[in-house]
Design an enzyme around this catalytic site. Sequence first.
Site, short mmCIF file in Angstrom:
data_model
loop_
_atom_site.label_atom_id
_atom_site.label_comp_id
_atom_site.label_asym_id
_atom_site.label_seq_id
_atom_site.Cartn_x
_atom_site.Cartn_y
_atom_site.Cartn_z
N ARG A 1 0.71 -1.19 -0.11
CA ARG A 1 -0.11 0.27 0.04
C ARG A 1 0.59 1.43 0.14
NH1 ARG A 1 -3.17 1.97 4.99
NH2 ARG A 1 -1.55 -0.05 5.67
N HIS B 1 -3.54 -25.31 15.37
CA HIS B 1 -2.20 -24.95 15.58
C HIS B 1 -1.77 -23.79 16.53
CE1 HIS B 1 1.49 -22.68 15.12
NE2 HIS B 1 1.72 -24.48 14.61
N SER C 1 3.15 -20.97 9.46
CA SER C 1 3.28 -21.38 10.16
C SER C 1 4.70 -21.23 10.78
CB SER C 1 2.76 -22.26 11.75
OG SER C 1 3.44 -21.95 12.47
C1 6PG Z 1 2.97 -18.46 13.86
C2 6PG Z 1 1.97 -17.98 14.86
C3 6PG Z 1 1.71 -16.22 14.24
C4 6PG Z 1 1.58 -15.70 15.35
C5 6PG Z 1 0.52 -15.18 16.45
C6 6PG Z 1 0.82 -15.26 17.22
O1 6PG Z 1 1.83 -20.06 13.74
O2 6PG Z 1 3.95 -18.85 13.49
O3 6PG Z 1 1.48 -19.02 15.70
O4 6PG Z 1 0.99 -16.84 13.34
O5 6PG Z 1 3.11 -15.65 16.04
O6 6PG Z 1 -0.50 -14.42 15.80
O7 6PG Z 1 -0.41 -14.98 17.92
P1 6PG Z 1 -0.93 -13.99 19.54
O8 6PG Z 1 -0.01 -13.41 19.38
O9 6PG Z 1 -2.56 -14.19 19.37
O10 6PG Z 1 -0.51 -14.65 20.62
#
Ligand code: 6PG
Length: 461
Positions: free
Chosen positions: A33, A181, A124
């Site tokens: 953006r 997860h 993730s």
């Molecule tokens: C992953 C983590 C990633 C992120 C989370 C943290 O799998 O890489 O889960 O997605 O770190 O969103 O989540 P919170 O801010 O809710 O702890």
Amino acid sequence: MSAEIGLIGLGTMGASLALNIAEKGFDIAVWNRTTEVTREFHAGAGELAARITPTETLEDLVQAIARPRAIILMVPAGPVVDDQIAALRPLLDEGDLIIDAGNANFHDTERRAKAGGFMGIGISGGEEGARHGPSIMGGGASADWDRVAPVLTAIAASAEGQPCATWMGAGGAGHFVKAVHNGIEYADMQMIAEIYGVMRDGLGMSAAQIAEAFRQWNRGPLQSYLIEIAGEVAAAVDADGAPMLDVILDKAGQKGTGRWTAIEAQHLAAPIPVIEAAVMARNVSARLEERRAGEALFGCAPRRLPGSLSLEGLERALIAGKILCYAQGFAMMTEASAQFGWDLPMPEIAKVWRAGCIIRSTMLNDMATALQEDPGRNLMLAPLFIDRLCGTQGDLRETVAECARSGLPLPALSAGLAWFDMMRTARSTANMIQAQRDFFGAHGFERLDGAPGKHGPWAHG
Ligand code: 6PG
């Protein structure tokens, strides 16, 4: 030359993913953006810049990609995704595909997928994973997945030679698996934090001693990324030499994925008490003022444990808690798979979690094996985990009991233990619930002896 794929959103995750894609030999067009961000990203891409086409308008981005196009969205979950889709759609052609790689709520993904030309994938592994190999949980139409799989499997982590990127099912299946997860991620972190608390407050260990315990555990059955980083954060000191853990405020943040998992579990009637307790614990942690008031009023319980807990026992308690937590998480996915008609590939889920993602661990190898033997069986009933639970549940019980006596809260571990005890009780106490339901509402019950009659002889006033 046309790019093979496009990417929108050059924040930390998007930029890392774009570099990963370029590094694996794919030409990629990118757009952000704020044009300045795009320019800076490209200027800092080093030798990978040759594979990256920076674009300054959405139109330019779309034109820079070979048809049929595939465009990855790496923008904040929620309305931003809808806005981006709305802006892109008029510029796209039949057969083009938008891939939402953010942490979307799977209900949103289901809705967006209905329009076609859209797939949601869970990614993730944080920044490091995005850059060098994340774990990818795909969703959407299988033909769409097959089309982009060469890129996604190339950029993913690999475990035992297999890429950690798998199609989980139609619609929101990928984002659903990612949510679970994250729920497990919350629970793993909470249980580690609870055992950290036992060591810090119950055993009076220093941060350095705690770091050593985590380091040692990371060489055993608990080996995992989260145990590894628990050791690293416990060992870290700030500029004044104070342990980092001692200077960090004890208020946990959350973006909501763990909460979604807990909410969804309630809709599915799937028991995931360890994850629910972990979400609850984050919520309680945020209520710092109330906790301070509570301590001033009630904080008189002795917290130092009398000495019956050993580090080996705490390790085994954590092993038991972890098994119970994963058993609940996988059982929830089995339930969702049936209710949503997804046919989630249970062993494959364990396999894509073995590397790249935040909850990666060696124990997932055994879980993959157990799920391969019988994908629908609860993990706590798999022979490999029966043995491990038999060898560790006594320590979980001892830890929970000792801490309860001393006023040390272990919400996730004790929730796991209570669930375990319920799951090994053939004659529960729900007969009392049934009797009361029949008493006040004539809801009826079944009899143990199978005899006819489904109401009790209650005398109603
Ligand atoms: C992953 C983590 C990633 C992120 C989370 C943290 O799998 O890489 O889960 O997605 O770190 O969103 O989540 P919170 O801010 O809710 O702890």
